[in-house]
Scaffold this motif. Structure first.
Motif, PDB file in Angstrom:
ATOM      1  N   GLU A 150       0.859  -1.258  -0.102  1.00  0.00           N
ATOM      2  CA  GLU A 150       0.092   0.349   0.095  1.00  0.00           C
ATOM      3  C   GLU A 150       0.956   1.183   0.024  1.00  0.00           C
ATOM      4  O   GLU A 150       1.867   1.325   0.611  1.00  0.00           O
ATOM      5  CB  GLU A 150      -0.864  -0.044   1.482  1.00  0.00           C
ATOM      6  CG  GLU A 150      -2.162   0.909   1.200  1.00  0.00           C
ATOM      7  CD  GLU A 150      -3.008   0.301   2.334  1.00  0.00           C
ATOM      8  OE1 GLU A 150      -3.368  -0.696   2.715  1.00  0.00           O
ATOM      9  OE2 GLU A 150      -3.205   1.501   3.190  1.00  0.00           O
TER      10      GLU A 150
ATOM     11  N   GLU B  78      -0.126  -6.267  13.955  1.00  0.00           N
ATOM     12  CA  GLU B  78       0.399  -5.481  12.710  1.00  0.00           C
ATOM     13  C   GLU B  78      -0.641  -4.503  12.483  1.00  0.00           C
ATOM     14  O   GLU B  78      -0.215  -3.514  11.806  1.00  0.00           O
ATOM     15  CB  GLU B  78       0.324  -6.674  11.682  1.00  0.00           C
ATOM     16  CG  GLU B  78       0.770  -6.139  10.324  1.00  0.00           C
ATOM     17  CD  GLU B  78       2.210  -5.519  10.388  1.00  0.00           C
ATOM     18  OE1 GLU B  78       2.810  -6.127  11.029  1.00  0.00           O
ATOM     19  OE2 GLU B  78       2.310  -4.848   9.251  1.00  0.00           O
ATOM     20  N   SER B  79      -1.823  -4.400  12.795  1.00  0.00           N
ATOM     21  CA  SER B  79      -2.760  -3.412  12.607  1.00  0.00           C
ATOM     22  C   SER B  79      -2.377  -2.426  13.266  1.00  0.00           C
ATOM     23  O   SER B  79      -2.562  -1.124  12.690  1.00  0.00           O
ATOM     24  CB  SER B  79      -4.125  -3.769  13.088  1.00  0.00           C
ATOM     25  OG  SER B  79      -4.554  -5.171  12.461  1.00  0.00           O
ATOM     26  N   ARG B  82       0.441  -0.707  11.507  1.00  0.00           N
ATOM     27  CA  ARG B  82      -0.117   0.161  10.261  1.00  0.00           C
ATOM     28  C   ARG B  82      -0.746   1.551  10.621  1.00  0.00           C
ATOM     29  O   ARG B  82      -0.374   2.639  10.173  1.00  0.00           O
ATOM     30  CB  ARG B  82      -1.228  -0.555   9.568  1.00  0.00           C
ATOM     31  CG  ARG B  82      -0.680  -1.964   8.944  1.00  0.00           C
ATOM     32  CD  ARG B  82       0.175  -1.610   7.690  1.00  0.00           C
ATOM     33  NE  ARG B  82       0.683  -2.861   7.460  1.00  0.00           N
ATOM     34  CZ  ARG B  82       0.477  -3.389   5.990  1.00  0.00           C
ATOM     35  NH1 ARG B  82      -0.392  -2.610   5.301  1.00  0.00           N
ATOM     36  NH2 ARG B  82       0.968  -4.497   5.565  1.00  0.00           N
ATOM     37  N   ARG B  85       2.328   3.723  11.138  1.00  0.00           N
ATOM     38  CA  ARG B  85       2.840   4.310  10.152  1.00  0.00           C
ATOM     39  C   ARG B  85       2.174   5.485   9.322  1.00  0.00           C
ATOM     40  O   ARG B  85       2.536   6.373   8.727  1.00  0.00           O
ATOM     41  CB  ARG B  85       3.119   2.990   8.961  1.00  0.00           C
ATOM     42  CG  ARG B  85       4.318   2.202   9.834  1.00  0.00           C
ATOM     43  CD  ARG B  85       4.564   1.108   8.702  1.00  0.00           C
ATOM     44  NE  ARG B  85       5.272  -0.072   9.226  1.00  0.00           N
ATOM     45  CZ  ARG B  85       4.959  -1.017   9.286  1.00  0.00           C
ATOM     46  NH1 ARG B  85       3.872  -1.628   8.885  1.00  0.00           N
ATOM     47  NH2 ARG B  85       5.781  -1.991   9.870  1.00  0.00           N
ATOM     48  N   ILE B 103      -8.469  -1.786   9.103  1.00  0.00           N
ATOM     49  CA  ILE B 103      -7.221  -2.229   8.783  1.00  0.00           C
ATOM     50  C   ILE B 103      -6.881  -3.592   9.181  1.00  0.00           C
ATOM     51  O   ILE B 103      -6.080  -4.175   8.427  1.00  0.00           O
ATOM     52  CB  ILE B 103      -6.298  -1.240   9.653  1.00  0.00           C
ATOM     53  CG1 ILE B 103      -6.255   0.067   9.066  1.00  0.00           C
ATOM     54  CG2 ILE B 103      -4.838  -2.026   9.643  1.00  0.00           C
ATOM     55  CD1 ILE B 103      -5.431   1.082   9.935  1.00  0.00           C
ATOM     56  N   LEU B 107      -5.906  -6.275   6.285  1.00  0.00           N
ATOM     57  CA  LEU B 107      -4.639  -7.090   6.319  1.00  0.00           C
ATOM     58  C   LEU B 107      -4.926  -8.621   6.157  1.00  0.00           C
ATOM     59  O   LEU B 107      -4.255  -9.474   5.281  1.00  0.00           O
ATOM     60  CB  LEU B 107      -3.812  -6.949   7.584  1.00  0.00           C
ATOM     61  CG  LEU B 107      -3.167  -5.569   7.593  1.00  0.00           C
ATOM     62  CD1 LEU B 107      -2.606  -5.230   9.286  1.00  0.00           C
ATOM     63  CD2 LEU B 107      -1.805  -5.537   6.866  1.00  0.00           C
TER      64      LEU B 107
END
Lengths: 181, 231
Positions: A150, B78-79, B82, B85, B103, B107
């Protein structure tokens, strides 16, 4: 007769059980550490790699301006960085598509003694030599590395019209990764 | 909005209750926490409070999507990565829970991308909630009767039911699992789910029905016919 419930209530019950068995939440400090890009953790190492990357541009300048194969994309200066060891390995972008803010890219590396299964690819801007994106590239059966990631909205807008035959606005720093994101 | 919140955080307290609230990030509304996380560097205390607030519900959703404890923890974590980020683009006044759920779902969908195909779910295969399945002995078995209220079960039986539910969920095609959880657990409307999948509300309603129908069949398979004979 036991009281019957519907699937919805049963799933809600399962959700409550899952919440009750949730592991402890990770700390903010831990998450921030995980999300910190390597170039911020080791700025000196990044600076050294970028200096080397800049020198590759000079070495391959002619090739980058005159691609030998019109349909197989421009070469991209790339540096494989393994700890203290660095190796120049020019890449050639074979496919590039930006759609729905998602980058799909395939590239091939010049023959190198050791083929890593997965690289963490740092995209370094051609102008300014700044880190602009980090993604994982996995080696496919046909020897190509594939990126599917992404994009931030600004990069998606800037790269949307980019074709594989255009000069690429980035170079690569490739760091072997143990697993795919 | 950001300036307003920052002003509010720095403002000398007028009342004790207000001061306590402002000094304790756990009591901050989402918008304050998100603003604090959006700063460079992010406010660690605010991030702790935000993660704590949504961790359990996010984990539960991930647990039901992945039907696996370790995968659920990894997906939930991991969510959050994200989110961090992309933190500069988060709307402080947006619906954060829906945001992080999306999210996680995206994923998970990426992981299952190859398995998620439009093919198997055709309108012709849709069944109503009142439809029935045929038991091994040839008798028609109303689906609704195979389910027992979990609160009436013993602790051991609850664990068995939990495993049966997980098995039934894992047998659902990933997309059906997602729409079912989105509708039932998260409370998304069929129209909202449809926008994610670029399908009509009617199509999604059909998927949900199909997911429920399959869940009942799978649960019937998992639990044998024992529950049917309890009446």
């Amino acid at each position: 007769m036991k009281k019957a419930v519907d699937i919805e209530n049963l799933l809600q019950w399962r959700r409550e059980r899952a919440e009750a068995e949730a592991p402890p939440a990770p700390s903010g400090a831990y998450l921030l550490k995980l999300v910190q890009p390597w170039w911020e953790m080791w700025p000196d190492r990044f600076a050294a790699s970028v200096r080397r990357l800049a020198s590759i541009q000079l070495s391959y300048g002619y090739a980058m301006a005159h691609p030998r194969h019109g349909h197989s994309g421009h070469p991209v200066a790339a540096l494989i960085s393994r700890g203290d060891e660095e190796q120049e390995a020019p890449a050639r972008v074979l496919y590039m598509s930006v759609r729905d803010a998602r980058l799909r890219l395939r590239f091939q590396l010049a023959p190198v003694p050791r083929r890593d299964q997965v690289f963490e690819v740092t995209f370094v801007s051609e102008t300014g030599l700044r880190p602009i994106l980090s993604a994982h590239a996995a080696l496919s059966g046909d020897g190509e590395y594939r990126v599917d990631v992404e994009l931030p909205s600004d990069l998606a807008a800037a790269w949307e019209s980019l074709k594989v035959t255009d000069p690429m606005p980035f170079r690569f720093i490739l760091r072997p990764a143990t697993d795919k994101e | 909005m950001e300036l307003d919140n920052q002003t509010a955080i720095r403002r000398p307290p007028l009342r004790e209750h207000s001061a306590q609230r402002e000094s304790n990030p756990s009591a901050w509304p989402d918008a304050w926490l998100i603003n604090a996380v959006r700063r460079d560097p992010p406010d660690e205390e605010a991030l702790n409070a935000l993660v704590d607030r949504y961790w359990k519900s996010l984990y539960a959703r991930c647990r039901m999507l992945t039907v696996d404890t370790d995968s659920a923890r990894d997906l939930a974590q991991e969510s959050w990565l994200r989110v961090l980020r992309a933190r500069h683009s988060i709307e402080p006044d947006g619906h954060f829970q829906a945001y992080i759920n999306t999210i996680a779902t995206n994923l998970w969908r990426d992981v299952n991308r190859t398995a998620v195909r439009a093919g198997p779910i055709a309108d012709g295969r849709m069944a109503s909630l009142e439809s029935s399945v045929v038991a091994d002995d040839g008798h028609s078995l109303p689906l609704i009767d195979v389910l027992a209220d979990p609160h009436t079960l013993s602790a051991d039986d609850q664990i068995v039911l939990e495993m049966d539910l997980d098995n039934a969920l894992s047998r659902l095609e990933p997309r059906l699992r997602d729409v079912l959880i989105s509708r039932v657990i998260t409370g998304e409307s069929a129209a909202e789910i449809g926008r994610r999948y670029e399908r009509t509300e009617q199509a999604v309603t059909g998927w949900i029905r199909e997911a429920i129908r399959q869940m009942k069949i799978y649960l019937g398979d998992e639990r044998g016919r024992g529950l049917n004979t309890e009446d």
